[in-house]
Motif scaffolding. Structure first.
Motif, mmCIF file in Angstrom:
data_model
loop_
_atom_site.group_PDB
_atom_site.id
_atom_site.type_symbol
_atom_site.label_atom_id
_atom_site.label_comp_id
_atom_site.label_asym_id
_atom_site.label_seq_id
_atom_site.Cartn_x
_atom_site.Cartn_y
_atom_site.Cartn_z
ATOM 1 N N TRP A 162 0.783 -1.231 0.213
ATOM 2 C CA TRP A 162 0.073 0.021 0.001
ATOM 3 C C TRP A 162 0.840 1.207 0.035
ATOM 4 N N LEU A 163 2.007 1.243 0.805
ATOM 5 C CA LEU A 163 2.782 2.328 0.747
ATOM 6 C C LEU A 163 3.226 2.548 -0.835
ATOM 7 N N ARG A 164 3.551 1.744 -1.524
ATOM 8 C CA ARG A 164 4.305 1.868 -2.677
ATOM 9 C C ARG A 164 2.971 2.130 -3.667
ATOM 10 N N LEU A 165 1.819 1.943 -3.575
ATOM 11 C CA LEU A 165 0.598 2.420 -4.506
ATOM 12 C C LEU A 165 0.436 3.665 -4.067
ATOM 13 N N PHE A 166 0.121 4.155 -2.869
ATOM 14 C CA PHE A 166 0.025 5.624 -2.714
ATOM 15 C C PHE A 166 1.230 6.518 -3.161
ATOM 16 N N ALA B 92 0.420 6.712 -6.805
ATOM 17 C CA ALA B 92 -0.805 7.463 -7.080
ATOM 18 C C ALA B 92 -0.465 9.027 -7.074
ATOM 19 N N SER B 93 0.803 9.304 -5.930
ATOM 20 C CA SER B 93 0.878 10.441 -5.688
ATOM 21 C C SER B 93 1.815 11.013 -6.929
ATOM 22 N N ALA B 94 2.645 10.436 -7.326
ATOM 23 C CA ALA B 94 3.572 10.781 -8.806
ATOM 24 C C ALA B 94 2.535 11.056 -9.752
ATOM 25 N N LEU B 95 1.891 10.175 -10.096
ATOM 26 C CA LEU B 95 0.829 10.470 -11.284
ATOM 27 C C LEU B 95 0.050 11.652 -11.106
ATOM 28 N N ALA B 96 -0.282 11.847 -10.053
ATOM 29 C CA ALA B 96 -0.894 13.134 -9.800
ATOM 30 C C ALA B 96 -0.075 14.413 -9.942
ATOM 31 N N GLY B 97 1.324 14.288 -9.479
ATOM 32 C CA GLY B 97 2.274 15.376 -9.943
ATOM 33 C C GLY B 97 2.429 15.392 -11.187
ATOM 34 N N ILE B 98 2.607 14.201 -11.837
ATOM 35 C CA ILE B 98 2.664 14.336 -13.510
ATOM 36 C C ILE B 98 1.555 15.286 -14.129
ATOM 37 N N VAL C 140 10.725 18.950 -16.267
ATOM 38 C CA VAL C 140 11.777 18.559 -15.250
ATOM 39 C C VAL C 140 10.825 17.871 -14.301
ATOM 40 N N GLY C 141 9.705 18.489 -13.786
ATOM 41 C CA GLY C 141 8.901 17.736 -12.759
ATOM 42 C C GLY C 141 8.200 16.330 -13.240
ATOM 43 N N VAL C 142 7.996 16.397 -14.396
ATOM 44 C CA VAL C 142 7.161 15.438 -15.446
ATOM 45 C C VAL C 142 8.346 14.089 -15.347
ATOM 46 N N PHE C 143 9.586 14.531 -15.659
ATOM 47 C CA PHE C 143 10.506 13.498 -15.684
ATOM 48 C C PHE C 143 10.794 12.677 -14.178
ATOM 49 N N TRP C 144 10.948 13.626 -13.139
ATOM 50 C CA TRP C 144 11.289 13.080 -11.903
ATOM 51 C C TRP C 144 10.146 12.372 -11.435
ATOM 52 N N GLN C 145 8.954 12.967 -11.584
ATOM 53 C CA GLN C 145 7.616 12.202 -11.193
ATOM 54 C C GLN C 145 7.583 10.439 -11.873
ATOM 55 N N SER C 146 7.849 10.738 -13.201
ATOM 56 C CA SER C 146 7.789 9.513 -14.044
ATOM 57 C C SER C 146 8.842 8.593 -13.438
ATOM 58 N N LEU C 147 9.846 8.990 -13.280
ATOM 59 C CA LEU C 147 10.952 8.006 -12.726
ATOM 60 C C LEU C 147 10.634 7.403 -11.319
ATOM 61 N N LEU C 148 10.013 8.028 -10.714
ATOM 62 C CA LEU C 148 9.537 7.584 -9.221
ATOM 63 C C LEU C 148 8.312 6.473 -9.548
ATOM 64 N N VAL C 149 7.598 6.563 -10.428
ATOM 65 C CA VAL C 149 6.569 5.781 -10.828
ATOM 66 C C VAL C 149 7.385 4.548 -11.318
ATOM 67 N N VAL C 150 8.194 4.734 -12.212
ATOM 68 C CA VAL C 150 8.886 3.547 -12.742
ATOM 69 C C VAL C 150 9.723 2.702 -11.631
ATOM 70 N N VAL C 151 10.334 3.408 -10.667
ATOM 71 C CA VAL C 151 11.062 2.837 -9.684
ATOM 72 C C VAL C 151 10.310 1.967 -8.731
ATOM 73 N N ASN C 152 8.983 2.565 -8.478
ATOM 74 C CA ASN C 152 8.029 1.822 -7.580
ATOM 75 C C ASN C 152 7.359 0.770 -8.210
ATOM 76 N N VAL C 153 7.049 0.749 -9.650
ATOM 77 C CA VAL C 153 6.571 -0.150 -10.222
ATOM 78 C C VAL C 153 7.542 -1.375 -10.337
ATOM 79 N N ALA C 154 8.579 -1.122 -10.557
ATOM 80 C CA ALA C 154 9.731 -2.129 -10.635
ATOM 81 C C ALA C 154 9.744 -2.882 -9.210
ATOM 82 N N GLU C 155 9.722 -2.137 -8.192
ATOM 83 C CA GLU C 155 9.944 -2.632 -6.839
ATOM 84 C C GLU C 155 8.648 -3.546 -6.658
ATOM 85 N N LEU C 156 7.442 -3.192 -7.180
ATOM 86 C CA LEU C 156 6.170 -3.994 -6.797
ATOM 87 C C LEU C 156 6.474 -5.177 -7.704
ATOM 88 N N ALA C 157 7.158 -5.141 -8.593
ATOM 89 C CA ALA C 157 7.024 -6.442 -9.537
ATOM 90 C C ALA C 157 8.241 -7.314 -8.734
#
Length: 232
Positions: free
Chosen positions: A30-34, A37-43, A54-71
């Motif tokens: 749930w931590l990673r899912l939130f 969600a936070s990063a998607l809202a930021g994007i 710049v903000g879109v890039f870093w928020q997108s990177l945050l999504v990628v990292v957390n999706v990879a960790e969930l995988a």
């Protein structure tokens, strides 16, 4: 008041609100899912309202990292395998951990067959191990006097996780037993490196202690029952 201005304001706050909520989650999923969600809202906010690449890039990177960790979490959970003794252990005393994290915790310790009269803890000394008794009976003594017998399905040496870390009694194997043991220094490191896993261990210890106290207060003269079970 301009509706667009209101929507923009809420859109800007939503990302931070979700990020704060993620910090309140005790379960890693749930931590990673939130966080995602936070990063998607930021994007969305950075792209549609701020036009901030710049903000879109870093928020997108945050999504990628957390999706990879969930995988990785999903893969580890799918690959985790347990023996019947380990299944019983995790269901009763390690229920707060995912299968993958439970597997890693169990692999930090080791399963052993201990002969009768093996001393697990010495009264007034810091135990070397936290021990889970899968089979066998443990004799609990204080100043040479028998206090009680503890059967399978319980921790021994759990008092070392509390207070000054000294054992309040001597624990001796009454007969041959099959146990899981983890060295105390590894638990100390686990507290620093993986607080969530250590919190699950401590929660299991608390459940175990409540079961022992409840059975002792009931005036039982035989081995303490397993957590959630009955004595044979």
């Amino acid at each position: 008041m301009d509706l667009g201005f209101i929507i923009e304001g809420w859109a800007g706050h939503l990302s931070y609100l979700l990020l704060v909520l993620s910090m309140l989650m005790r379960h890693m999923l749930w931590l990673r899912l939130f966080v995602i969600a936070s990063a998607l809202a930021g994007i969305a906010f950075d792209h549609f309202w701020l036009q901030n690449p710049v903000g879109v890039f870093w928020q997108s990177l945050l999504v990628v990292v957390n999706v990879a960790e969930l995988a990785l979490l999903w893969r580890n959970d799918r690959r985790a395998r347990f023996t019947p003794e380990e299944d019983r252990f995790r269901e009763t005393l390690l229920s707060g951990l995912s299968p993958g994290r439970t597997r890693r915790l169990l692999d930090m310790g080791r399963w052993e067959t201990l002969p009768s009269e093996t001393v697990l803890t010495h009264e007034g000394q810091r135990p070397e191990f936290l021990t889970y008794v899968a089979s066998g009976v443990v004799r609990i003594e204080r100043q040479g006097r028998l206090l009680r017998l503890v059967g399978e399905g319980h921790f021994i040496g759990e008092m070392s996780l509390m207070g000054d870390g000294l054992a309040v009694a001597t624990a001796v194997m009454q007969n041959e037993g099959w146990v899981w043991r983890i060295e105390r220094p590894k638990l100390d490191r686990l507290r620093e490196s993986n607080p969530a896993a250590m919190a699950a261990v401590e929660a299991g210890v608390a459940r175990d202690m409540r079961a022992k106290l409840a059975y002792q207060n009931a005036g039982a003269e035989t081995a303490v029952r397993p957590v959630g079970g009955t004595a044979d």
